[in-house]
Design a protein around this motif. Sequence first.
Motif, PDB file in Angstrom:
ATOM      1  N   LEU A 122      10.116 -36.337 -52.552  1.00 42.36           N
ATOM      2  CA  LEU A 122      10.834 -35.729 -51.431  1.00 42.36           C
ATOM      3  C   LEU A 122      12.055 -34.951 -51.903  1.00 42.36           C
ATOM      4  CD1 LEU A 122      10.547 -38.662 -48.875  1.00 42.36           C
ATOM      5  CD2 LEU A 122       9.363 -36.467 -48.794  1.00 42.36           C
ATOM      6  N   VAL A 123      12.744 -35.456 -52.908  1.00 43.07           N
ATOM      7  CA  VAL A 123      13.896 -34.733 -53.466  1.00 43.07           C
ATOM      8  C   VAL A 123      13.437 -33.376 -54.000  1.00 43.07           C
ATOM      9  CG1 VAL A 123      15.627 -34.704 -55.297  1.00 43.07           C
ATOM     10  CG2 VAL A 123      15.251 -36.793 -53.983  1.00 43.07           C
ATOM     11  N   LEU A 124      12.303 -33.362 -54.696  1.00 42.04           N
ATOM     12  CA  LEU A 124      11.769 -32.113 -55.234  1.00 42.04           C
ATOM     13  C   LEU A 124      11.368 -31.152 -54.122  1.00 42.04           C
ATOM     14  CD1 LEU A 124       9.570 -33.456 -58.171  1.00 42.04           C
ATOM     15  CD2 LEU A 124      11.650 -32.095 -58.375  1.00 42.04           C
ATOM     16  N   GLN A 125      10.723 -31.680 -53.080  1.00 44.24           N
ATOM     17  CA  GLN A 125      10.299 -30.820 -51.980  1.00 44.24           C
ATOM     18  C   GLN A 125      11.499 -30.212 -51.258  1.00 44.24           C
ATOM     19  OE1 GLN A 125       6.991 -32.332 -49.457  1.00 44.24           O
ATOM     20  NE2 GLN A 125       6.833 -34.007 -50.947  1.00 44.24           N
ATOM     21  N   LEU A 126      12.536 -31.001 -51.036  1.00 44.04           N
ATOM     22  CA  LEU A 126      13.741 -30.477 -50.398  1.00 44.04           C
ATOM     23  C   LEU A 126      14.411 -29.439 -51.298  1.00 44.04           C
ATOM     24  CD1 LEU A 126      15.147 -33.803 -48.918  1.00 44.04           C
ATOM     25  CD2 LEU A 126      14.354 -31.825 -47.611  1.00 44.04           C
ATOM     26  N   GLY A 127      14.314 -29.644 -52.609  1.00 50.05           N
ATOM     27  CA  GLY A 127      14.899 -28.695 -53.547  1.00 50.05           C
ATOM     28  C   GLY A 127      14.293 -27.312 -53.439  1.00 50.05           C
ATOM     29  N   ARG A 128      13.039 -27.238 -53.025  1.00 49.87           N
ATOM     30  CA  ARG A 128      12.399 -25.923 -52.875  1.00 49.87           C
ATOM     31  C   ARG A 128      13.025 -25.114 -51.741  1.00 49.87           C
ATOM     32  NH1 ARG A 128       7.278 -29.159 -53.139  1.00 49.87           N
ATOM     33  NH2 ARG A 128       6.753 -29.349 -55.353  1.00 49.87           N
ATOM     34  N   ARG A 170      22.767 -33.296 -54.888  1.00 50.75           N
ATOM     35  CA  ARG A 170      24.124 -33.680 -54.491  1.00 50.75           C
ATOM     36  C   ARG A 170      24.305 -33.600 -52.979  1.00 50.75           C
ATOM     37  NH1 ARG A 170      27.272 -28.927 -53.931  1.00 50.75           N
ATOM     38  NH2 ARG A 170      26.160 -27.045 -54.620  1.00 50.75           N
ATOM     39  N   HIS A 171      23.491 -32.750 -52.316  1.00 49.20           N
ATOM     40  CA  HIS A 171      23.582 -32.639 -50.866  1.00 49.20           C
ATOM     41  C   HIS A 171      22.983 -33.846 -50.160  1.00 49.20           C
ATOM     42  CE1 HIS A 171      23.355 -28.032 -51.690  1.00 49.20           C
ATOM     43  NE2 HIS A 171      24.615 -28.455 -51.695  1.00 49.20           N
ATOM     44  N   LEU A 172      22.188 -34.622 -50.888  1.00 48.08           N
ATOM     45  CA  LEU A 172      21.453 -35.725 -50.264  1.00 48.08           C
ATOM     46  C   LEU A 172      22.229 -37.035 -50.264  1.00 48.08           C
ATOM     47  CD1 LEU A 172      17.942 -34.973 -51.826  1.00 48.08           C
ATOM     48  CD2 LEU A 172      18.834 -34.245 -49.608  1.00 48.08           C
TER      49      LEU A 172
END
Length: 245
Positions: free
Chosen positions: A170-176, A182-184
């Motif tokens: 999920l971190v990777l998907q949000l990164g896209r 750091r925003h999470l």
Amino acid sequence: MFQTPSGGAGQGAAARDSGLMSIGAVLNALRDEFPDITISKIRFLESEGLVEPRRTPAGYRKFSAHDVERLAQVLRMQRDHYLPLKVIREHLDAVERGEAVALPRVGRQRDGEAVPESAEAPTVARIGRDELLATAGIDDQELKEWESYGLLAPLPDGAYDAEAVTVASLVLQLGRFGIEPRHLRVMKAAADREAGLVDQVVAPLKRHRNPQTRAHAEARTKELAGLAVKLHAALVQTALGVRLP
């Protein structure tokens, strides 16, 4: 279309190579069901003995249909049952030997060995650091960064809760979408507060000496966690004015 020279040796090589796939073709074949699959992940599973593709004289991997199906089985067992690779390998090997074996249920691990679940103590499936890196397709520096923000944290022995795979994905998907790790931190802080509230409710049951009562605490924790997740999702959707399917 590739053609071999005529002759016995060439025809024999063609027959042996018929239907074999490159690692890139395997990646494409698996991607529909496993969008996060990477070449690094496939290579890691090979290094762990989960699959044994053939090698060309030049060293290139060639996978059979059986290899691809076995990889898919491994990935499903990881995704759906959070089983360690050693347990998955032993299970699939037993199946291929024709043994009648049930899908293992794994809880905590001790010295690399699976310990069966018991009704007296909640158990957690685990994943090693190298396996997490390969599964998520990230490097050690990225993982350290995520840990510094509290998004992932190793267990005392250095392994990770299997849910770390989901978090990493999920971190990777949000990164896209430009949302950096750091925003999470705000999401992690909210999750910690929600978990604290649930834990406060079930704490008296967890401390009880009766094993059945402690087992009831685990069931109650799961129920409350499910409700908290649903409420969180509903509140986010309401705030954004959207409705997810």
